[in-house]
Design a protein around this motif. Sequence first.
Motif, PDB file in Angstrom:
ATOM      1  N   ASN A   1      49.795  45.921 -69.360  1.00 10.41           N
ATOM      2  CA  ASN A   1      49.979  46.851 -68.253  1.00 10.41           C
ATOM      3  C   ASN A   1      51.341  46.597 -67.613  1.00 10.41           C
ATOM      4  N   ALA A   2      51.981  47.659 -67.208  1.00 10.78           N
ATOM      5  CA  ALA A   2      53.271  47.499 -66.534  1.00 10.78           C
ATOM      6  C   ALA A   2      53.095  46.809 -65.182  1.00 10.78           C
ATOM      7  N   GLU A   3      52.019  47.069 -64.511  1.00 16.18           N
ATOM      8  CA  GLU A   3      51.760  46.479 -63.210  1.00 16.18           C
ATOM      9  C   GLU A   3      50.362  45.883 -63.194  1.00 16.18           C
ATOM     10  N   MET A   4      50.271  44.666 -62.709  1.00 17.13           N
ATOM     11  CA  MET A   4      48.969  43.997 -62.550  1.00 17.13           C
ATOM     12  C   MET A   4      48.834  43.609 -61.090  1.00 17.13           C
ATOM     13  N   ILE A   5      48.732  44.619 -60.262  1.00 18.13           N
ATOM     14  CA  ILE A   5      48.706  44.425 -58.819  1.00 18.13           C
ATOM     15  C   ILE A   5      47.341  44.809 -58.286  1.00 18.13           C
ATOM     16  N   VAL A   6      46.801  43.890 -57.480  1.00 19.83           N
ATOM     17  CA  VAL A   6      45.549  44.180 -56.770  1.00 19.83           C
ATOM     18  C   VAL A   6      45.884  44.340 -55.292  1.00 19.83           C
ATOM     19  N   PHE A   7      45.175  45.216 -54.587  1.00 17.88           N
ATOM     20  CA  PHE A   7      45.548  45.545 -53.211  1.00 17.88           C
ATOM     21  C   PHE A   7      44.337  45.554 -52.280  1.00 17.88           C
ATOM     22  N   PRO A   8      43.498  44.503 -52.314  1.00 19.99           N
ATOM     23  CA  PRO A   8      42.371  44.448 -51.371  1.00 19.99           C
ATOM     24  C   PRO A   8      42.850  44.042 -49.977  1.00 19.99           C
ATOM     25  N   SER A   9      42.115  44.429 -48.979  1.00 21.37           N
ATOM     26  CA  SER A   9      42.425  44.002 -47.617  1.00 21.37           C
ATOM     27  C   SER A   9      41.953  42.566 -47.404  1.00 21.37           C
ATOM     28  N   ASN A  10      42.444  41.961 -46.328  1.00 23.04           N
ATOM     29  CA  ASN A  10      42.011  40.596 -46.023  1.00 23.04           C
ATOM     30  C   ASN A  10      40.502  40.527 -45.805  1.00 23.04           C
ATOM     31  N   LYS A  11      39.953  41.538 -45.189  1.00 21.80           N
ATOM     32  CA  LYS A  11      38.511  41.563 -44.934  1.00 21.80           C
ATOM     33  C   LYS A  11      37.736  41.614 -46.247  1.00 21.80           C
ATOM     34  N   ALA A  12      38.221  42.456 -47.202  1.00 22.05           N
ATOM     35  CA  ALA A  12      37.533  42.563 -48.489  1.00 22.05           C
ATOM     36  C   ALA A  12      37.614  41.245 -49.265  1.00 22.05           C
ATOM     37  N   ILE A  13      38.759  40.572 -49.189  1.00 16.25           N
ATOM     38  CA  ILE A  13      38.905  39.293 -49.889  1.00 16.25           C
ATOM     39  C   ILE A  13      37.948  38.260 -49.304  1.00 16.25           C
ATOM     40  N   CYS A  14      37.870  38.181 -47.979  1.00 14.63           N
ATOM     41  CA  CYS A  14      36.988  37.184 -47.343  1.00 14.63           C
ATOM     42  C   CYS A  14      35.521  37.478 -47.673  1.00 14.63           C
ATOM     43  N   GLU A  15      35.151  38.746 -47.718  1.00 14.12           N
ATOM     44  CA  GLU A  15      33.777  39.075 -48.098  1.00 14.12           C
ATOM     45  C   GLU A  15      33.497  38.670 -49.538  1.00 14.12           C
ATOM     46  N   ARG A  16      34.486  38.884 -50.405  1.00 13.76           N
ATOM     47  CA  ARG A  16      34.307  38.497 -51.814  1.00 13.76           C
ATOM     48  C   ARG A  16      34.217  36.974 -51.961  1.00 13.76           C
ATOM     49  N   LEU A  17      34.796  36.238 -51.007  1.00 12.40           N
ATOM     50  CA  LEU A  17      34.779  34.766 -51.031  1.00 12.40           C
ATOM     51  C   LEU A  17      33.651  34.203 -50.174  1.00 12.40           C
ATOM     52  N   ASN A  18      32.582  34.972 -50.029  1.00 13.37           N
ATOM     53  CA  ASN A  18      31.375  34.511 -49.332  1.00 13.37           C
ATOM     54  C   ASN A  18      31.644  34.133 -47.883  1.00 13.37           C
ATOM     55  N   GLY A  19      32.480  34.939 -47.221  1.00 10.34           N
ATOM     56  CA  GLY A  19      32.693  34.736 -45.794  1.00 10.34           C
ATOM     57  C   GLY A  19      33.693  33.655 -45.447  1.00 10.34           C
ATOM     58  N   PRO A  49      36.791  31.981 -43.851  1.00  8.25           N
ATOM     59  CA  PRO A  49      37.603  32.411 -42.701  1.00  8.25           C
ATOM     60  C   PRO A  49      38.937  33.000 -43.150  1.00  8.25           C
ATOM     61  N   CYS A  50      39.394  34.004 -42.425  1.00  9.42           N
ATOM     62  CA  CYS A  50      40.618  34.695 -42.823  1.00  9.42           C
ATOM     63  C   CYS A  50      41.827  33.768 -42.767  1.00  9.42           C
ATOM     64  N   SER A  51      41.866  32.894 -41.775  1.00  8.76           N
ATOM     65  CA  SER A  51      42.998  31.968 -41.680  1.00  8.76           C
ATOM     66  C   SER A  51      43.035  31.019 -42.878  1.00  8.76           C
ATOM     67  N   THR A  52      41.867  30.571 -43.297  1.00 10.51           N
ATOM     68  CA  THR A  52      41.798  29.688 -44.466  1.00 10.51           C
ATOM     69  C   THR A  52      42.223  30.424 -45.728  1.00 10.51           C
ATOM     70  N   MET A  53      41.760  31.661 -45.859  1.00  6.36           N
ATOM     71  CA  MET A  53      42.124  32.453 -47.029  1.00  6.36           C
ATOM     72  C   MET A  53      43.635  32.676 -47.096  1.00  6.36           C
ATOM     73  N   ARG A  54      44.262  32.993 -45.958  1.00  7.52           N
ATOM     74  CA  ARG A  54      45.712  33.227 -45.945  1.00  7.52           C
ATOM     75  C   ARG A  54      46.482  31.962 -46.297  1.00  7.52           C
ATOM     76  N   ARG A  55      45.954  30.807 -45.857  1.00  8.42           N
ATOM     77  CA  ARG A  55      46.631  29.545 -46.177  1.00  8.42           C
ATOM     78  C   ARG A  55      46.629  29.282 -47.681  1.00  8.42           C
ATOM     79  N   HIS A  56      45.504  29.546 -48.348  1.00  9.13           N
ATOM     80  CA  HIS A  56      45.423  29.328 -49.793  1.00  9.13           C
ATOM     81  C   HIS A  56      46.218  30.382 -50.562  1.00  9.13           C
ATOM     82  N   LEU A  57      46.292  31.605 -50.027  1.00  8.84           N
ATOM     83  CA  LEU A  57      47.134  32.618 -50.660  1.00  8.84           C
ATOM     84  C   LEU A  57      48.603  32.190 -50.622  1.00  8.84           C
ATOM     85  N   ALA A  58      49.022  31.644 -49.493  1.00 10.04           N
ATOM     86  CA  ALA A  58      50.407  31.177 -49.384  1.00 10.04           C
ATOM     87  C   ALA A  58      50.684  30.055 -50.383  1.00 10.04           C
TER      88      ALA A  58
END
Length: 401
Positions: free
Chosen positions: A74-92, A94-103
């Motif tokens: 694929n030319a692009e392999m980009i996913v575009f979920p919101s922070n809320k959707a990511i946290c829900e997918r990670l069983n709740g 915390p958003c701050s924790t999720m952003r730290r691991h994304l960084a």
Amino acid sequence: MEYTPISPFMRPISHAHLRVIEAPEASVQGKPINKWELLRELSKAQAAFGVTERDLTVLQGLLSFFPNDALGGNAEMIVFPSNKAICERLNGMPCSTMRRHLARLVETGLLVRRDSPNGKRYVRKRGADHVAFGFDLSPLYCRSEEIARAAEAVREAEERVRRLREVVSLMRRDLAALAEFGEELQPGLGLWDQMRDAAALTARALRRKLSLDDLGRYQAKLEAFLDTARNFIDGPETEEMITNDAQNERHYHNSNKECIEIEPGLKEAEGIALDCEPDTCEESSEASNLRQVPKIPLHLVVRSCPALKTFYAGEIRHWHQLYDAASHVRPAMGICVSAWEEAQRCMGPEQASVVVAAILERFAEIRSPGGYLRALSAKAVAGEFSCGPMIMALIGKQSAA
């Protein structure tokens, strides 16, 4: 899209963003790779890439938003979920924790942010034009070969540790057994206490997860103790199973006509035995009967003579069972009744059984088992024979193999 941004939205730029190189479309088109297999390989090699289990959990959540099971092509392999959707997918999570691991994933170069002008994540399609803003997974795909090599290196290192750990465990067990045997042969020697302490400390250390270097140090220490123990137990003149033609036999006959033909080295052994008075052998036999059980653990005898179990299916847990086994295999070895009875008179039934088991273990190297048994009986009469060094020689040979 005509331009690929490298700076994040409302965040300071870093070296991780500057390392992003605009790759041509063909660079991400190749053999498809299963995204979950790639994640498992990265999990195995996570230390090499500086990521943790929590980082990989967030990456797993992002991969779940990619619609296909395979990355690539694929030319692009980009996913575009919101922070809320990511946290829900990670069983709740915390958003701050999720952003730290994304960084952290961005810093290690496994993920790239493709932020829109307003920082939102979305995809826009206008005819053939396709624009997506979010998290780009193409760096993970492009580094798949690097990840696979690192994972294989980790597996090889783990296998080396596993094999060395097995060796150290076996050496520790042998050291404890030699300490027990040495205490019976030479009681009161301080070396045996040192060996027991070393075996106990090694067993305690093996409960932990040891590195390759730690295991190597334990191996070197145990090798030194084992060599010292063998020198003390065997002595400078170890009893070996002599197969020299000049000492035991003149020539080899494969005949079962008479006992003396099966044992061509019988004359020398009989000459030694007949030089002593008849009462001498009886006195030696009485002395041997005072100590019917040899000064060697039975389990060491059975362990050093595995060939005995091949020809004898019964249990060998007591000395009388070893005697039954030796009596069972003796005829098949070409040892006649008179040689067997003489060995029992001169060295005791138990020690004679140990000798027969040891001869069976090296049967291919001994041309005349009966003649060799008579020669050892003669040495037992003279007080020059013990079956202990013979068994230790077999144990040493097995350890070296």
